[in-house]
Design a protein around this motif. Structure first.
Motif, short mmCIF file in Angstrom:
data_model
loop_
_atom_site.label_atom_id
_atom_site.label_comp_id
_atom_site.label_asym_id
_atom_site.label_seq_id
_atom_site.Cartn_x
_atom_site.Cartn_y
_atom_site.Cartn_z
N UNK A 1 0.83 -1.21 0.00
CA UNK A 1 0.00 0.00 0.00
C UNK A 1 0.87 1.26 0.00
N UNK A 2 1.93 1.24 0.79
CA UNK A 2 2.84 2.39 0.88
C UNK A 2 3.53 2.63 -0.47
N UNK A 3 3.95 1.54 -1.10
CA UNK A 3 4.61 1.64 -2.40
C UNK A 3 3.66 2.21 -3.44
N UNK A 4 2.42 1.73 -3.46
CA UNK A 4 1.45 2.20 -4.44
C UNK A 4 1.14 3.69 -4.25
N UNK A 5 1.04 4.11 -3.00
CA UNK A 5 0.73 5.52 -2.73
C UNK A 5 1.89 6.42 -3.16
N UNK A 6 3.12 5.98 -2.92
CA UNK A 6 4.29 6.73 -3.37
C UNK A 6 4.32 6.85 -4.89
N UNK A 7 3.99 5.75 -5.57
CA UNK A 7 3.97 5.76 -7.03
C UNK A 7 2.89 6.68 -7.57
N UNK A 8 1.73 6.63 -6.95
CA UNK A 8 0.61 7.46 -7.39
C UNK A 8 0.92 8.95 -7.20
N UNK A 9 1.50 9.29 -6.05
CA UNK A 9 1.84 10.69 -5.79
C UNK A 9 2.93 11.17 -6.76
#
Length: 469
Positions: free
Chosen positions: A47-55
């Protein structure tokens, strides 16, 4: 779906990393608008990785929301920005040449933000951006990157000096090399180009005059790069002080230029002048392609990176890379894979101007001049001797020109008595170690070659025996 990050070429395979950023943004887009709901629960690594990628994707593709996205990033960070910066480095490494102009602008903006928050790995991010500055490239995009990086180094001077001073030594190496192209005599210039050139000179002079200890980190290649700029007044004065008045640099550990000569330049600096795309192709050529089957690879490489006349100066950087940063294991050396000396021979024949050819020869022999078995690597000097030996049968002109150039360097590179002796000893030590390590079984192929002039063979003989002329 059309990419919002890169310029897509027809029939080009999809880049998985670029796709992962877009997919993360699409799936989390509704969560990237305020008001943000920060959960007290700790997100999973995924989840943390996906949020970093999205931002990251949002920052790069939505400049009007960039400040909102960066505030969101600050609110969710739990690792000192390490993951986010690693994503930025991967983006630069894999995709920079293909990025849209607006995306490149956002990339430089967010890089500056990472310096401001002292994100973990921001130094590596800046180095990766410096590697994207191409030698001999006068395109608007490359000159823009030069301007942005030089400005950033000056704007963030104090922070970089206190937190990551090595970034400034890397910037010095890059911009000294770039200035050799930008300050080439008789090159037409306009107002914007002159502004850029003055900025680059100001940055380099500031580092050298105020933080000379960073030059000592670079080692002997600092001298090699500086000598290409002695026709520029600011660098002519630096050169004079370096040779005649070293105390002007206010560095207690620095006594004279021989200290720089004795310091081998780390391969990390040499790599700065080879962009990742060139590095990948060169390493592939010298790791997987068999000797005799390299022509189509060389033609492709030349058309991709060297076909424009201004770009031939990068051959100097490639030769330095091959000597100092690409050291194949024994199983490759003993196989039928294209050897380093053969690639350098091709590059030498690809030179179209005499001054580039001279610089390529100097890059090839530079470590010979100051060779010290205690600190230097035999792999740095191996390509030159093998190129001379293997060229005797079919390309005696190469052997003759290289040997003549080496002897000229010994006599004329630095005529100060102590340094001239240091250079003669360095070349003698290099030759003796090459024989000791079995790189060359005998020097007879050179010293008894009927096609070489007696004076060349005599000069080589003196160096082999270590007898001073």
């Amino acid at each position: 779906m059309a990419s919002k990050l890169i310029v897509e070429a027809p029939y080009e395979a999809e880049n998985q990393f670029e796709s992962s950023l877009g997919q993360a943004f699409e799936s989390l887009q509704l969560n990237l608008r305020p008001p943000f709901s920060f959960s007290l629960s700790i997100p999973t690594p995924e989840q943390y990785s996906q949020l970093n990628r999205a931002i990251l994707h949002g920052i790069l593709t939505e400049p009007h929301f960039a400040k909102t996205h960066i505030k969101h990033l600050h609110g969710i960070i739990t690792d000192g920005y390490a993951l986010f910066i690693n994503l930025l480095i991967k983006l630069v490494h894999q995709l920079y040449p293909k990025l849209l102009g607006s995306v490149k602008s956002q990339l430089l903006w967010v890089a500056e933000e990472m310096i401001y928050v002292l994100g973990i790995g921001f130094d590596a991010l800046l180095v990766s951006l410096l590697r994207q500055i191409n030698g001999g490239d006068f395109s608007d995009g490359n000159l823009w990157l030069c301007l942005k990086m030089a400005t950033l180094m000056l704007d963030k001077w104090q922070c970089l000096l206190e937190e990551e001073p090595d970034v400034l030594s890397c910037a010095l190496y890059v911009f000294l090399r770039v200035l050799a192209d930008h300050c080439r005599p008789n090159r037409p210039i306009d107002k914007n180009f002159e502004t850029l050139r003055r900025l680059e000179v100001h940055l380099c002079v500031k580092i050298i005059r105020e933080e000379f200890h960073l030059c000592l980190k670079i080692g002997r290649d600092f001298v090699r790069l500086l000598q290409d700029l002695i026709h520029v007044p600011e660098f002519r004065e630096i050169w004079k002080d370096l040779m005649l008045c070293p105390s002007k640099f206010n560095t207690l550990k620095f006594l004279n230029v021989s200290q720089l000569y004795h310091t081998r330049t780390c391969s990390k600096y040499v790599l700065l002048r080879i962009n990742p795309q060139m590095e990948t192709k060169l390493r592939f050529l010298m790791t997987y392609v068999k000797l005799g089957q390299q022509k189509r690879h060389q033609v492709w490489f030349f058309q991709k990176f060297l076909v424009e006349s201004d770009r031939e100066t990068v051959i100097v950087d490639i030769v330095r890379f091959i000597c100092c940063a690409h050291h194949p294991p024994n199983e490759i050396i003993q196989s039928d894979i294209v050897p380093r000396w053969a690639v350098i021979g091709w590059l030498l024949k690809s030179c179209r101007s005499s001054y580039v050819e001279r610089s390529v020869k100097l890059a090839l022999f530079y470590d010979w001049l100051f060779f010290d078995e205690r600190v230097d690597n035999v792999m740095n000097i191996e390509p030159a001797i093998l190129l001379m030996v293997h060229s005797v049968q079919k390309y005696i002109d190469i052997t003759h020109n290289l040997l003549e150039f080496l002897l000229h360097l010994v006599d004329n590179y630095d005529v100060q008595v102590d340094n001239k002796g240091l250079i003669a000893n360095g070349v003698s030590s290099a030759l003796q170690l090459l024989a000791k390590k079995g790189v060359i079984q005998s020097f007879d192929v050179l010293t008894h070659c009927p096609a070489l002039s007696p004076s060349l063979k005599e000069g080589l003989g003196r160096l082999i025996s270590g007898v001073k002329s």
